[in-house]
Motif scaffolding. Structure first.
Motif, PDB file in Angstrom:
ATOM      1  N   MET A  28       0.849  -1.196   0.000  1.00  0.00           N
ATOM      2  CA  MET A  28       0.000   0.000   0.000  1.00  0.00           C
ATOM      3  C   MET A  28       0.885   1.247   0.000  1.00  0.00           C
ATOM      4  O   MET A  28       1.735   1.417   0.850  1.00  0.00           O
ATOM      5  N   LYS A  29       0.681   2.127  -0.940  1.00  0.00           N
ATOM      6  CA  LYS A  29       1.429   3.383  -1.042  1.00  0.00           C
ATOM      7  C   LYS A  29       0.697   4.442  -0.220  1.00  0.00           C
ATOM      8  O   LYS A  29      -0.510   4.619  -0.335  1.00  0.00           O
ATOM      9  N   THR A  30       1.426   5.143   0.598  1.00  0.00           N
ATOM     10  CA  THR A  30       0.780   6.120   1.469  1.00  0.00           C
ATOM     11  C   THR A  30       1.149   7.554   1.146  1.00  0.00           C
ATOM     12  O   THR A  30       0.348   8.460   1.350  1.00  0.00           O
ATOM     13  N   GLY A  31       2.338   7.811   0.686  1.00  0.00           N
ATOM     14  CA  GLY A  31       2.806   9.187   0.522  1.00  0.00           C
ATOM     15  C   GLY A  31       3.607   9.613   1.734  1.00  0.00           C
ATOM     16  O   GLY A  31       3.793   8.863   2.690  1.00  0.00           O
ATOM     17  N   PRO A  32       4.101  10.853   1.723  1.00  0.00           N
ATOM     18  CA  PRO A  32       5.006  11.300   2.783  1.00  0.00           C
ATOM     19  C   PRO A  32       4.291  11.507   4.114  1.00  0.00           C
ATOM     20  O   PRO A  32       3.156  11.976   4.167  1.00  0.00           O
ATOM     21  N   VAL A  33       4.980  11.150   5.194  1.00  0.00           N
ATOM     22  CA  VAL A  33       4.484  11.353   6.558  1.00  0.00           C
ATOM     23  C   VAL A  33       5.426  12.315   7.268  1.00  0.00           C
ATOM     24  O   VAL A  33       6.652  12.173   7.177  1.00  0.00           O
ATOM     25  N   LEU A  34       4.867  13.297   7.960  1.00  0.00           N
ATOM     26  CA  LEU A  34       5.662  14.209   8.776  1.00  0.00           C
ATOM     27  C   LEU A  34       5.775  13.635  10.178  1.00  0.00           C
ATOM     28  O   LEU A  34       4.758  13.298  10.800  1.00  0.00           O
ATOM     29  N   GLY A  35       6.986  13.528  10.678  1.00  0.00           N
ATOM     30  CA  GLY A  35       7.205  13.045  12.034  1.00  0.00           C
ATOM     31  C   GLY A  35       7.829  14.111  12.906  1.00  0.00           C
ATOM     32  O   GLY A  35       8.728  14.830  12.467  1.00  0.00           O
ATOM     33  N   ILE A  36       7.338  14.224  14.139  1.00  0.00           N
ATOM     34  CA  ILE A  36       7.856  15.216  15.093  1.00  0.00           C
ATOM     35  C   ILE A  36       8.353  14.485  16.329  1.00  0.00           C
ATOM     36  O   ILE A  36       7.594  13.749  16.967  1.00  0.00           O
ATOM     37  N   GLU A  37       9.607  14.671  16.678  1.00  0.00           N
ATOM     38  CA  GLU A  37      10.236  14.063  17.850  1.00  0.00           C
ATOM     39  C   GLU A  37      10.567  15.141  18.866  1.00  0.00           C
ATOM     40  O   GLU A  37      11.099  16.200  18.515  1.00  0.00           O
ATOM     41  N   GLY A  38      10.271  14.853  20.144  1.00  0.00           N
ATOM     42  CA  GLY A  38      10.598  15.813  21.198  1.00  0.00           C
ATOM     43  C   GLY A  38      10.433  15.202  22.567  1.00  0.00           C
ATOM     44  O   GLY A  38       9.797  15.788  23.446  1.00  0.00           O
ATOM     45  N   THR A  39      10.998  14.031  22.781  1.00  0.00           N
ATOM     46  CA  THR A  39      10.845  13.336  24.054  1.00  0.00           C
ATOM     47  C   THR A  39      11.744  13.902  25.140  1.00  0.00           C
ATOM     48  O   THR A  39      11.462  13.764  26.320  1.00  0.00           O
ATOM     49  N   ALA A  40      12.870  14.522  24.737  1.00  0.00           N
ATOM     50  CA  ALA A  40      13.823  15.017  25.743  1.00  0.00           C
ATOM     51  C   ALA A  40      14.553  16.248  25.210  1.00  0.00           C
ATOM     52  O   ALA A  40      13.985  17.327  25.103  1.00  0.00           O
ATOM     53  N   TRP A  41      15.800  16.071  24.816  1.00  0.00           N
ATOM     54  CA  TRP A  41      16.654  17.222  24.503  1.00  0.00           C
ATOM     55  C   TRP A  41      16.500  17.749  23.081  1.00  0.00           C
ATOM     56  O   TRP A  41      16.774  18.908  22.815  1.00  0.00           O
ATOM     57  N   ASN A  42      16.054  16.908  22.160  1.00  0.00           N
ATOM     58  CA  ASN A  42      16.085  17.297  20.747  1.00  0.00           C
ATOM     59  C   ASN A  42      14.691  17.506  20.186  1.00  0.00           C
ATOM     60  O   ASN A  42      13.862  16.593  20.219  1.00  0.00           O
ATOM     61  N   LEU A  43      14.434  18.692  19.671  1.00  0.00           N
ATOM     62  CA  LEU A  43      13.207  18.942  18.906  1.00  0.00           C
ATOM     63  C   LEU A  43      13.575  18.744  17.440  1.00  0.00           C
ATOM     64  O   LEU A  43      14.439  19.443  16.892  1.00  0.00           O
ATOM     65  N   SER A  44      12.943  17.768  16.824  1.00  0.00           N
ATOM     66  CA  SER A  44      13.326  17.367  15.470  1.00  0.00           C
ATOM     67  C   SER A  44      12.081  17.003  14.675  1.00  0.00           C
ATOM     68  O   SER A  44      11.122  16.445  15.224  1.00  0.00           O
ATOM     69  N   ALA A  45      12.100  17.313  13.380  1.00  0.00           N
ATOM     70  CA  ALA A  45      10.993  16.955  12.497  1.00  0.00           C
ATOM     71  C   ALA A  45      11.559  16.471  11.171  1.00  0.00           C
ATOM     72  O   ALA A  45      12.655  16.873  10.760  1.00  0.00           O
TER      73      ALA A  45
END
Length: 520
Positions: A1-18
């Motif tokens: 199944m093709k879905t296309g791009p997903v945006l992910g946001i990480e921020g559990t501790a020290w690093n805010l990353s997307a």
């Protein structure tokens, strides 16, 4: 199944990353929180994340395809930081009218490791600031085969580094200084499949030896502990692939130890590229994408953060059960995690083998101490009425004992045998002996009778905690390997209560240990 791009946001501790991830990584942007001094301050880190989250997401999305879903780190992690990320993810999903996906941070480390390595069914050592876990897939979940009982390896290194006035994070500086050190003995704490770092940190802080020697020995000790429990998981599961993930995975000495261990076992080893090792938005986006392909989206009202979200609580719907791998050894030889057993003329010679990954002095010490302790505790257990092999000879690294033929309990799980196992462990604990590795591989079944083998990590203890951990390890193995685990545990409890006067207190402690969420 093709879905296309997903945006992910990480921020559990020290690093805010997307990051934006489709068939491969499209773009990754990170803006880490850097404390002025000391370690991570949760409220300050959250304030940092709130200040930069919008600009980080905008930079990722600029001139790139519109995401078809938003994934975010739902836990585990620091509550204030998780709330910032969760709020941003909900708002973005609502504004774009796309699905929302809550991702377990630990599982995301595993999945990006699988993606980067191409491995199908690996054991994973997850070594980061707050986490030290050995994971593997089994029956629809990532099971935690072993983990730290106190603090994560990265936090342990940082605590030691701060005590010596080294900058945060401490890992890179400790690794640099260690290059000029020599070995000194420090506490080595492995308990079955688990390990603990607090004693090591305290001893390293207080050591009068040079900083170079302490840094070197800290690494040699801590990483050898991690490698040992990882090898035990490979041995127990029969898997032949290993991935190292998490920020501490950047340490070259840890990589070297694991590579040597895998080479000795004939297992494949892989470490992702640095941008996938530490906390990063790519792992959230990628895992969100594979979850979405299997239908794992959540309504906004169910998107609450979970600071204590464990990897083994996630239903892994995007994977299928791997083919069972044969773990049969040669007819006259069996190999475990730390020893080779050779069978001849009704005898079994258990030979503790030297480990290339361990410092030679540490290796010799562990082999001698464990061989002597095992022989003594086998004899004491037998005196207490526990069926164990009869010892015929012993040297500094070898125990020659009776060869117990039969099948491992893991191959013959049923209530009658678990009830007998309960009586056996009751006798063991009544004699104040803790086995230390109560897995279903260490009970042998012959003629409807059970023998207990492999006392390599056994100790003497009358403490409720130690006996509770012993029982808990067995219960968690049953939960990880049998759909009838509740019935089997009840059978074990019946037998255990029949023999052990303090059974109720120990079982109550076992339940407390389970609620802590710190064990296997």
């Amino acid at each position: 199944m093709k879905t296309g791009p997903v945006l992910g946001i990480e921020g559990t501790a020290w690093n805010l990353s997307a990051a934006l991830f489709d068939e491969d990584l499209i773009k990754l942007v990170s803006n880490p929180y850097k404390p002025i001094q000391g370690g991570i301050h949760p409220r300050e880190a959250a304030q940092h994340h709130a200040a930069v989250v919008t600009s980080v997401i905008e930079e990722v999305l600029e001139n790139n395809p519109r995401p078809v879903a938003i994934a975010f780190s739902q836990g585990p992690g620091l509550g204030p930081c998780l709330r910032i990320v969760g709020t941003a993810a909900r708002a973005l999903a609502l504004s774009l009218n796309v699905p929302l996906i809550g991702v377990n941070h630990c599982v995301a480390h595993v999945e990006i490791g699988r993606f980067a390595s191409g491995f199908d069914d690996p054991i994973v050592l997850y070594a980061s600031g707050a986490n030290t876990q050995v994971l593997g897939y089994l029956q629809g979940r990532y099971r935690i085969f072993g983990e730290t009982l106190d603090i994560g390896i990265g936090n342990a290194i940082d605590k030691f580094a701060r005590s010596k006035g080294l900058p945060h994070p401490g890992g890179p500086e400790v690794e640099r200084i260690a290059q000029n050190g020599t070995y000194i003995p420090l506490p080595y704490t492995v308990k079955g499949m688990d390990l603990a770092f607090s004693g090591l940190v305290s001893a390293a802080k207080d050591s009068p030896e040079s900083l170079e020697d302490v840094c070197y020995s800290f690494q040699e000790t801590a990483f050898a502990m991690c490698t040992e429990v990882t090898e035990r998981a490979l041995s127990q599961t029969g898997k032949d692939e290993l991935i190292l993930v998490g920020g501490v995975g950047m340490n070259k000495r840890l990589q070297e130890m694991l590579r040597l261990m895998c080479g000795e076992r004939g297992a494949a080893f892989s470490v992702p590229i640095p941008q996938y090792l530490g906390d990063n938005g790519a792992m959230i986006a990628y895992t969100g994408r594979v979850m979405m392909e299997s239908g794992c989206t959540i309504p906004v009202e169910q998107s609450r953060i979970n600071p204590s979200f464990r990897a083994d609580q996630v239903n892994v719907t995007w994977r299928t059960e791997p083919d069972n791998k044969s773990t049969h050894a040669e007819e006259n030889t069996a190999r475990g995690a730390e020893a080779i057993v050779r069978f001849s003329n009704g005898s079994a010679a258990k030979i503790r083998t030297s480990k290339q990954y361990r410092h030679s002095e540490l290796d010799r010490r562990l082999i001698t101490e464990r061989t002597r302790a095992e022989a003594r505790l086998i004899v004491e257990a037998r005196k207490a009425g526990v069926r164990t092999p009869i010892i015929r000879d012993i040297s500094h690294d070898t125990i020659i004992m009776e060869h117990i033929t039969g099948r491992k309990l893991k191959e013959k799980l049923n209530p009658l045998l678990l009830e007998e196992a309960g009586r056996m462990v009751g006798k063991l604990h009544s004699a104040q002996i803790v086995h230390g590795d109560l897995t279903t591989c260490n009970f042998m079944v012959k003629d409807r009778k059970i023998w207990l083998i492999d006392f390599g990590l056994a100790t003497t203890s009358a403490e409720l905690e130690h006996r509770g951990v012993d029982v808990h390890v067995l219960f968690q193995v049953l939960e990880s390997t049998s759909p009838e685990s509740d019935v089997l545990k009840e059978a074990f409890i019946r037998g255990y209560r029949e023999i052990m006067p303090q059974a109720n207190d120990i079982l109550e402690r076992e339940h407390e240990i389970e609620l802590r969420g710190r064990y296997l």
